[in-house]
Design an enzyme around this catalytic site. Structure first.
Site, PDB file in Angstrom:
ATOM      1  N   SER A   1       0.983  -1.083   0.074  1.00  0.00           N
ATOM      2  CA  SER A   1      -0.096   0.042   0.018  1.00  0.00           C
ATOM      3  C   SER A   1       0.670   1.246   0.120  1.00  0.00           C
ATOM      4  O   SER A   1       1.881   1.223   0.327  1.00  0.00           O
ATOM      5  CB  SER A   1      -1.010  -0.015   1.219  1.00  0.00           C
ATOM      6  OG  SER A   1      -1.764  -1.102   1.371  1.00  0.00           O
TER       7      SER A   1
HETATM    8  N1  SAM Z   1      -0.235  -5.030   4.304  1.00  0.00           N
HETATM    9  C1  SAM Z   1       0.502  -5.302   3.043  1.00  0.00           C
HETATM   10  C2  SAM Z   1       1.990  -4.616   3.040  1.00  0.00           C
HETATM   11  O1  SAM Z   1       2.157  -4.034   4.070  1.00  0.00           O
HETATM   12  O2  SAM Z   1       2.549  -4.959   2.068  1.00  0.00           O
HETATM   13  C3  SAM Z   1      -0.347  -4.798   1.708  1.00  0.00           C
HETATM   14  C4  SAM Z   1      -1.354  -5.914   1.550  1.00  0.00           C
HETATM   15  S1  SAM Z   1      -1.966  -5.962  -0.148  1.00  0.00           S
HETATM   16  C5  SAM Z   1      -2.598  -4.741  -0.494  1.00  0.00           C
HETATM   17  C6  SAM Z   1      -3.388  -7.230   0.294  1.00  0.00           C
HETATM   18  C7  SAM Z   1      -2.827  -8.750   0.472  1.00  0.00           C
HETATM   19  O3  SAM Z   1      -3.844  -9.475   1.156  1.00  0.00           O
HETATM   20  C8  SAM Z   1      -2.262  -9.421  -0.643  1.00  0.00           C
HETATM   21  O4  SAM Z   1      -1.129  -9.913  -0.191  1.00  0.00           O
HETATM   22  C9  SAM Z   1      -3.112 -10.522  -0.376  1.00  0.00           C
HETATM   23  O5  SAM Z   1      -2.788 -11.744  -1.074  1.00  0.00           O
HETATM   24  C10 SAM Z   1      -3.741 -10.753   0.827  1.00  0.00           C
HETATM   25  N2  SAM Z   1      -5.080 -11.288   0.929  1.00  0.00           N
HETATM   26  C11 SAM Z   1      -6.289 -11.398  -0.054  1.00  0.00           C
HETATM   27  N3  SAM Z   1      -7.131 -12.035   0.577  1.00  0.00           N
HETATM   28  C12 SAM Z   1      -6.711 -12.522   1.760  1.00  0.00           C
HETATM   29  C13 SAM Z   1      -7.242 -13.664   2.743  1.00  0.00           C
HETATM   30  N4  SAM Z   1      -8.457 -13.890   2.941  1.00  0.00           N
HETATM   31  N5  SAM Z   1      -6.435 -13.812   3.965  1.00  0.00           N
HETATM   32  C14 SAM Z   1      -5.231 -13.444   3.848  1.00  0.00           C
HETATM   33  N6  SAM Z   1      -4.747 -12.646   2.994  1.00  0.00           N
HETATM   34  C15 SAM Z   1      -5.364 -12.216   1.995  1.00  0.00           C
END
Ligand code: SAM
Length: 225
Positions: free
Chosen positions: A62
Protein backbone atom coordinates in the site's frame (compact mmCIF):
# COMPACT_ATOMS: atom_id res chain seq x y z
CA UNK A 1 21.24 1.94 0.40
CA UNK A 2 22.88 5.30 1.15
CA UNK A 3 20.65 8.35 1.06
CA UNK A 4 17.35 6.58 1.69
CA UNK A 5 17.14 7.78 5.31
CA UNK A 6 16.94 11.32 3.94
CA UNK A 7 14.14 10.30 1.58
CA UNK A 8 12.34 8.48 4.37
CA UNK A 9 12.41 11.59 6.55
CA UNK A 10 11.25 13.76 3.66
CA UNK A 11 8.29 11.44 3.04
CA UNK A 12 7.36 11.40 6.74
CA UNK A 13 7.45 15.21 6.85
CA UNK A 14 5.20 15.35 3.77
CA UNK A 15 2.75 12.85 5.31
CA UNK A 16 2.65 14.99 8.46
CA UNK A 17 2.02 18.16 6.45
CA UNK A 18 -0.86 16.40 4.60
CA UNK A 19 -2.37 15.18 7.87
CA UNK A 20 -1.83 11.45 7.29
CA UNK A 21 0.62 11.22 10.20
CA UNK A 22 -0.77 12.87 13.34
CA UNK A 23 0.77 11.13 16.33
CA UNK A 24 4.38 10.89 17.50
CA UNK A 25 4.11 7.09 17.68
CA UNK A 26 3.15 6.70 14.01
CA UNK A 27 5.82 9.23 13.01
CA UNK A 28 8.45 7.33 15.00
CA UNK A 29 7.41 3.97 13.54
CA UNK A 30 7.44 5.20 9.95
CA UNK A 31 10.85 6.75 10.48
CA UNK A 32 12.13 3.50 11.98
CA UNK A 33 10.94 0.96 9.39
CA UNK A 34 12.97 0.88 6.16
CA UNK A 35 10.31 0.54 3.42
CA UNK A 36 13.05 -0.14 0.88
CA UNK A 37 13.46 -3.61 2.43
CA UNK A 38 9.81 -4.42 1.69
CA UNK A 39 9.65 -3.62 -2.03
CA UNK A 40 11.00 -5.73 -4.91
CA UNK A 41 14.59 -4.69 -5.74
CA UNK A 42 13.61 -3.15 -9.08
CA UNK A 43 11.35 -0.65 -7.24
CA UNK A 44 13.81 0.28 -4.50
CA UNK A 45 14.41 3.77 -5.88
CA UNK A 46 10.64 4.41 -5.57
CA UNK A 47 10.39 3.14 -1.99
CA UNK A 48 9.75 6.67 -0.65
CA UNK A 49 7.29 7.80 -3.31
CA UNK A 50 3.81 7.97 -1.84
CA UNK A 51 2.35 5.27 -4.06
CA UNK A 52 1.48 1.59 -3.96
CA UNK A 53 3.98 -0.69 -5.73
CA UNK A 54 3.59 -4.17 -7.27
CA UNK A 55 4.91 -7.05 -5.13
CA UNK A 56 4.09 -9.92 -7.51
CA UNK A 57 1.15 -12.36 -7.65
CA UNK A 58 -1.09 -9.43 -8.69
CA UNK A 59 -0.72 -7.83 -5.22
CA UNK A 60 0.62 -4.49 -3.96
CA UNK A 61 2.33 -2.86 -1.01
CA UNK A 62 0.00 0.00 0.00
CA UNK A 63 0.95 3.66 -0.39
CA UNK A 64 2.70 5.06 2.72
CA UNK A 65 -0.13 7.61 3.21
CA UNK A 66 -2.64 4.76 3.49
CA UNK A 67 -0.39 2.83 5.88
CA UNK A 68 -0.08 5.96 8.03
CA UNK A 69 -3.82 6.66 7.97
CA UNK A 70 -4.80 3.09 8.86
CA UNK A 71 -2.25 2.97 11.67
CA UNK A 72 -3.55 6.26 13.09
CA UNK A 73 -7.12 4.92 12.93
CA UNK A 74 -6.18 1.66 14.67
CA UNK A 75 -4.23 3.64 17.31
CA UNK A 76 -2.27 0.69 18.77
CA UNK A 77 -0.26 0.99 21.99
CA UNK A 78 2.87 -0.62 23.42
CA UNK A 79 2.02 -4.15 24.58
CA UNK A 80 -0.99 -4.62 22.28
CA UNK A 81 -1.77 -7.87 20.51
CA UNK A 82 -2.64 -7.04 16.90
CA UNK A 83 -3.91 -9.13 14.00
CA UNK A 84 -3.29 -8.02 10.43
CA UNK A 85 -5.16 -9.68 7.54
CA UNK A 86 -3.15 -9.44 4.29
CA UNK A 87 0.59 -9.56 5.04
CA UNK A 88 1.69 -8.73 1.48
CA UNK A 89 5.25 -7.41 1.84
CA UNK A 90 5.19 -7.33 5.66
CA UNK A 91 5.69 -3.54 5.75
CA UNK A 92 2.43 -2.64 7.51
CA UNK A 93 3.05 -5.45 10.00
CA UNK A 94 6.50 -4.01 10.76
CA UNK A 95 5.04 -0.52 11.30
CA UNK A 96 2.50 -2.00 13.72
CA UNK A 97 5.24 -4.02 15.45
CA UNK A 98 7.40 -0.91 15.88
CA UNK A 99 4.51 0.61 17.88
CA UNK A 100 3.36 -2.39 19.96
CA UNK A 101 6.94 -3.63 20.53
CA UNK A 102 9.27 -0.65 20.04
CA UNK A 103 12.89 -1.32 19.16
CA UNK A 104 14.94 -0.80 22.32
CA UNK A 105 11.98 -1.11 24.74
CA UNK A 106 12.18 -3.85 27.41
CA UNK A 107 11.00 -7.13 25.92
CA UNK A 108 8.60 -7.66 28.84
CA UNK A 109 6.67 -4.64 27.56
CA UNK A 110 6.41 -5.96 24.00
CA UNK A 111 3.13 -6.85 22.38
CA UNK A 112 2.96 -8.93 19.20
CA UNK A 113 1.64 -8.80 15.65
CA UNK A 114 0.14 -11.84 13.93
CA UNK A 115 -0.29 -11.38 10.19
CA UNK A 116 -2.14 -13.73 7.82
CA UNK A 117 -1.44 -14.06 4.09
CA UNK A 118 -3.30 -16.38 1.70
CA UNK A 119 -0.50 -16.64 -0.90
CA UNK A 120 2.27 -18.89 0.52
CA UNK A 121 5.03 -17.40 -1.68
CA UNK A 122 4.22 -13.88 -0.46
CA UNK A 123 4.14 -15.03 3.16
CA UNK A 124 7.61 -16.52 2.70
CA UNK A 125 8.93 -13.35 1.06
CA UNK A 126 7.41 -11.21 3.84
CA UNK A 127 9.07 -13.40 6.50
CA UNK A 128 12.43 -12.74 4.83
CA UNK A 129 11.75 -8.99 4.63
CA UNK A 130 10.76 -8.88 8.30
CA UNK A 131 13.88 -10.85 9.25
CA UNK A 132 16.20 -8.48 7.35
CA UNK A 133 14.48 -5.45 8.89
CA UNK A 134 14.76 -6.91 12.40
CA UNK A 135 11.08 -7.62 13.14
CA UNK A 136 10.88 -11.42 12.96
CA UNK A 137 10.62 -11.77 16.76
CA UNK A 138 7.71 -9.29 16.91
CA UNK A 139 5.67 -10.45 13.89
CA UNK A 140 4.41 -13.96 13.19
CA UNK A 141 3.33 -14.56 9.58
CA UNK A 142 0.73 -17.30 9.09
CA UNK A 143 -0.56 -18.71 5.78
CA UNK A 144 -4.33 -18.99 5.56
CA UNK A 145 -7.68 -17.34 4.93
CA UNK A 146 -7.54 -14.26 7.12
CA UNK A 147 -11.27 -13.61 6.68
CA UNK A 148 -11.63 -16.36 9.29
CA UNK A 149 -9.20 -14.57 11.61
CA UNK A 150 -6.73 -16.47 13.77
CA UNK A 151 -8.77 -17.73 16.74
CA UNK A 152 -5.84 -19.44 18.50
CA UNK A 153 -4.32 -16.09 19.52
CA UNK A 154 -7.58 -14.15 20.13
CA UNK A 155 -8.73 -11.84 21.57
CA UNK A 156 -6.87 -9.02 19.83
CA UNK A 157 -6.61 -5.40 20.94
CA UNK A 158 -6.63 -4.35 17.31
CA UNK A 159 -7.37 -5.93 13.92
CA UNK A 160 -6.35 -4.37 10.61
CA UNK A 161 -7.59 -5.72 7.29
CA UNK A 162 -5.44 -4.62 4.36
CA UNK A 163 -7.52 -6.10 1.54
CA UNK A 164 -10.97 -4.97 0.36
CA UNK A 165 -13.92 -6.76 1.94
CA UNK A 166 -17.62 -6.58 1.03
CA UNK A 167 -18.44 -6.32 4.76
CA UNK A 168 -16.65 -6.85 8.07
CA UNK A 169 -16.00 -10.61 8.40
CA UNK A 170 -17.96 -11.80 11.49
CA UNK A 171 -15.10 -13.98 12.84
CA UNK A 172 -12.89 -10.89 13.08
CA UNK A 173 -15.44 -9.09 15.24
CA UNK A 174 -15.71 -12.16 17.46
CA UNK A 175 -11.92 -12.22 17.87
CA UNK A 176 -11.69 -8.54 18.84
CA UNK A 177 -11.65 -7.83 22.57
CA UNK A 178 -14.27 -5.52 24.05
CA UNK A 179 -12.68 -2.06 23.88
CA UNK A 180 -10.66 -3.08 20.83
CA UNK A 181 -10.76 -1.56 17.37
CA UNK A 182 -10.88 -2.92 13.81
CA UNK A 183 -9.93 -0.98 10.67
CA UNK A 184 -10.82 -2.29 7.21
CA UNK A 185 -11.50 -1.10 3.64
CA UNK A 186 -15.15 -1.99 3.05
CA UNK A 187 -17.00 -1.63 -0.24
CA UNK A 188 -17.08 -3.25 -3.65
CA UNK A 189 -14.16 -4.77 -5.57
CA UNK A 190 -13.10 -1.48 -7.15
CA UNK A 191 -13.61 1.19 -4.49
CA UNK A 192 -13.91 1.14 -0.74
CA UNK A 193 -14.04 3.36 2.33
CA UNK A 194 -11.96 2.85 5.44
CA UNK A 195 -14.27 1.73 8.22
CA UNK A 196 -13.44 1.80 11.94
CA UNK A 197 -15.35 -0.57 14.22
CA UNK A 198 -15.03 -0.20 17.99
CA UNK A 199 -16.29 -3.13 20.04
CA UNK A 200 -18.17 -1.90 23.10
CA UNK A 201 -19.88 -3.81 25.93
CA UNK A 202 -23.20 -2.88 24.23
CA UNK A 203 -22.21 -3.88 20.69
CA UNK A 204 -20.24 -1.96 18.07
CA UNK A 205 -19.69 1.68 17.12
CA UNK A 206 -18.93 2.19 13.43
CA UNK A 207 -17.42 5.24 11.73
CA UNK A 208 -16.17 5.92 8.22
CA UNK A 209 -13.01 7.60 7.00
CA UNK A 210 -11.39 8.21 3.60
CA UNK A 211 -12.06 6.52 0.24
CA UNK A 212 -9.44 3.95 -0.76
CA UNK A 213 -8.72 1.31 -3.41
CA UNK A 214 -7.41 -2.07 -2.22
CA UNK A 215 -6.93 -5.45 -3.87
CA UNK A 216 -9.74 -7.85 -2.91
CA UNK A 217 -9.92 -9.98 0.22
CA UNK A 218 -10.28 -13.47 -1.24
CA UNK A 219 -11.79 -15.99 1.13
CA UNK A 220 -14.81 -17.32 2.99
CA UNK A 221 -15.97 -13.83 4.08
CA UNK A 222 -14.43 -11.98 1.14
CA UNK A 223 -14.65 -12.43 -2.62
CA UNK A 224 -14.47 -15.78 -4.38
CA UNK A 225 -11.32 -15.10 -6.46
N1 SAM B 1 -0.32 -4.97 4.21
C1 SAM B 1 0.44 -5.28 3.04
C2 SAM B 1 1.80 -4.66 3.04
O1 SAM B 1 2.15 -3.97 3.99
O2 SAM B 1 2.54 -4.90 2.06
C3 SAM B 1 -0.31 -4.99 1.77
C4 SAM B 1 -1.46 -5.87 1.60
S1 SAM B 1 -2.00 -6.11 -0.08
C5 SAM B 1 -2.81 -4.60 -0.43
C6 SAM B 1 -3.32 -7.27 0.26
C7 SAM B 1 -2.84 -8.64 0.63
O3 SAM B 1 -3.93 -9.38 1.15
C8 SAM B 1 -2.30 -9.45 -0.55
O4 SAM B 1 -1.01 -9.90 -0.25
C9 SAM B 1 -3.29 -10.60 -0.68
O5 SAM B 1 -2.71 -11.81 -1.13
C10 SAM B 1 -3.79 -10.71 0.75
N2 SAM B 1 -5.08 -11.39 0.92
C11 SAM B 1 -6.19 -11.32 0.15
N3 SAM B 1 -7.17 -12.08 0.67
C12 SAM B 1 -6.67 -12.63 1.81
C13 SAM B 1 -7.21 -13.52 2.81
N4 SAM B 1 -8.46 -13.99 2.75
N5 SAM B 1 -6.40 -13.88 3.83
C14 SAM B 1 -5.13 -13.42 3.90
N6 SAM B 1 -4.57 -12.59 2.99
C15 SAM B 1 -5.34 -12.19 1.96
Amino acid sequence: MPGLEVERRRLVEALKAMGFIRSPKVERAMLAVPRELFVPSEYRAMAYDDRPLPIGHGQTISAPSVVARMTELLDPDVGDRVLEVGTGSGYQAAVLAEIVAPTGAPRESWGHVWSIERIPELAEWARGNLERAGYSDRVTVVVGDGSLGLPEHAPYDGIMVTAAAPSVPPPLLEQLRVGGRLVAPIGDRWAQRLVVVEKTPQGVRVSEDIDVVFVPLVGRYGWSD
